[in-house]
Design an enzyme around this catalytic site. Structure first.
Site: not given
Ligand code: COA
Ligand code: ZN
Length: 307
Positions: A207, A238
């Site tokens: 970045h 991000c």
């Molecule tokens: N794709 C789609 N939905 C997902 C998923 C995935 N990979 N993983 C979890 N979920 C959904 C679950 O089904 C749940 O849905 P609901 O609230 O409708 O029941 C919800 O997300 C929470 O699930 P949980 O397993 O408890 O996850 P969490 O709350 O601990 O969240 C992540 C963890 C990783 C899923 C979430 O924080 C996330 O997607 N973060 C994005 C990270 C990202 O993109 N970072 C930037 C790139 S580096």
């Molecule tokens: Zn990046």
């Protein structure tokens, strides 16, 4: 024959995931088509993440079905957990990108996991992917600095990279997620890794927050790295890394490497169409340094002698 450089376009994923203005699937498809038309062959168009956490990626499956197809196109999807891995696999991806941040705080904010849990999670995904014949590229996120804990000790980045290689990850991407690194740090990290494993295995993800991204890319290239992530127009930031600005602009890396006699296969002038579309779709001003120079040359009726 010029030596080849791979530029992996991550604008559609890293570039768009944090944009406040909703970008339609149609605009994303058009961006992908224009990128491929400009010579881009490696793209990360989506992540399979919680749509609540990252609404811009909610159309990942739909977008995947509409991407340009053809020989020589390499697509990856970023996956935060096993569930995301399964979705990427079921949507046809043959390579997935995993994220492992260097600290507890960053993993907690990004993945809702501790560092130890994130290591275990990556291991499980790498194992599942291995059984399915799918390749993994593991991003060591915050490899230079963590947005919460500051400077990352080189040994931490080296240790996590080695752990992921030992776990079976085919590729490792060393990521300056917040753009706080410098070329000396790049050498300190890449030199021992390349000595131990060879340069082939590594990607570098930068970045340009503080303006050192191209200098860092050059330091890595000098050591033998030939694979780099970038976002067209410098899109990015991000959502879980406060203060991080866009990725290094694709056009700036293309200019850097082409000027140095390496072959990216990408046409900067053709990227300008994508930048225009991305600027309209996101409501932001976009364009790397080289675009500003081209525009100022044009405004003065001077030639743009882009190598
Ligand atoms: N794709 C789609 N939905 C997902 C998923 C995935 N990979 N993983 C979890 N979920 C959904 C679950 O089904 C749940 O849905 P609901 O609230 O409708 O029941 C919800 O997300 C929470 O699930 P949980 O397993 O408890 O996850 P969490 O709350 O601990 O969240 C992540 C963890 C990783 C899923 C979430 O924080 C996330 O997607 N973060 C994005 C990270 C990202 O993109 N970072 C930037 C790139 S580096
Ligand atoms: Zn990046």
């Amino acid at each position: 024959m010029k030596e080849k450089i791979i530029i992996n376009e991550v604008g559609l994923r890293d570039g768009l995931q944090n944009q406040p203005q909703h970008v339609t699937t149609e605009d994303k498809v058009r961006m992908a088509e224009l990128l491929v038309g400009a010579g881009v062959r490696w793209l990360e168009p989506v992540s399979f993440v919680s749509p609540k956490a990252v609404p811009q990626m909610a159309d990942a499956a739909q977008l995947t079905r509409q991407l340009p197809q053809g020989d020589g196109l390499h697509y990856t999807a970023l996956v935060p957990n096993l569930r995301g891995y399964q979705l990427a696999r079921d949507n046809g991806y043959r390579t997935v990108a995993l994220v492992l941040s260097t600290t507890d705080s960053f993993n907690q904010r990004n993945l809702n996991m501790t560092l130890a849990q994130a290591i275990d999670s990556c291991r499980s995904i790498i194992q599942a992917a291995g059984a399915d014949g799918i390749a993994t590229r593991t991003y060591i996120s915050g490899a230079f600095s963590c947005p919460y804990d500051g400077l990352t000790p080189v040994d931490v980045t080296l240790d996590l990279s080695r752990q992921m290689i030992d776990a079976g990850s085919e590729e490792i991407a060393i990521a300056d997620t917040i753009g706080a690194g410098n070329p000396q740090q790049m050498k300190d990290i890449m030199a021992p890794l390349i000595q131990q494993y060879g340069a082939e295995r590594f990607f570098v993800h930068l970045h340009d927050t503080r303006g050192l991204a191209t200098a860092m890319a050059w330091a890595a290239c000098d050591l033998g790295v030939r694979k780099f992530d970038a976002s067209v127009g410098g899109l990015g930031g991000c959502p879980f890394a406060p203060g991080a600005t866009g990725n290094v602009a694709t056009e700036d890396l293309v200019y850097l490497f082409e000027a140095a006699g390496l072959d990216t296969g990408i046409d900067i002038q053709a990227l300008r169409e994508v930048i225009k579309l991305a600027a309209r779709a996101t409501g932001r001003e976009l364009g790397g340094r080289i675009i500003h120079w081209i525009q100022s040359q044009e405004a003065r009726g001077r030639p743009c002698d882009l190598v």
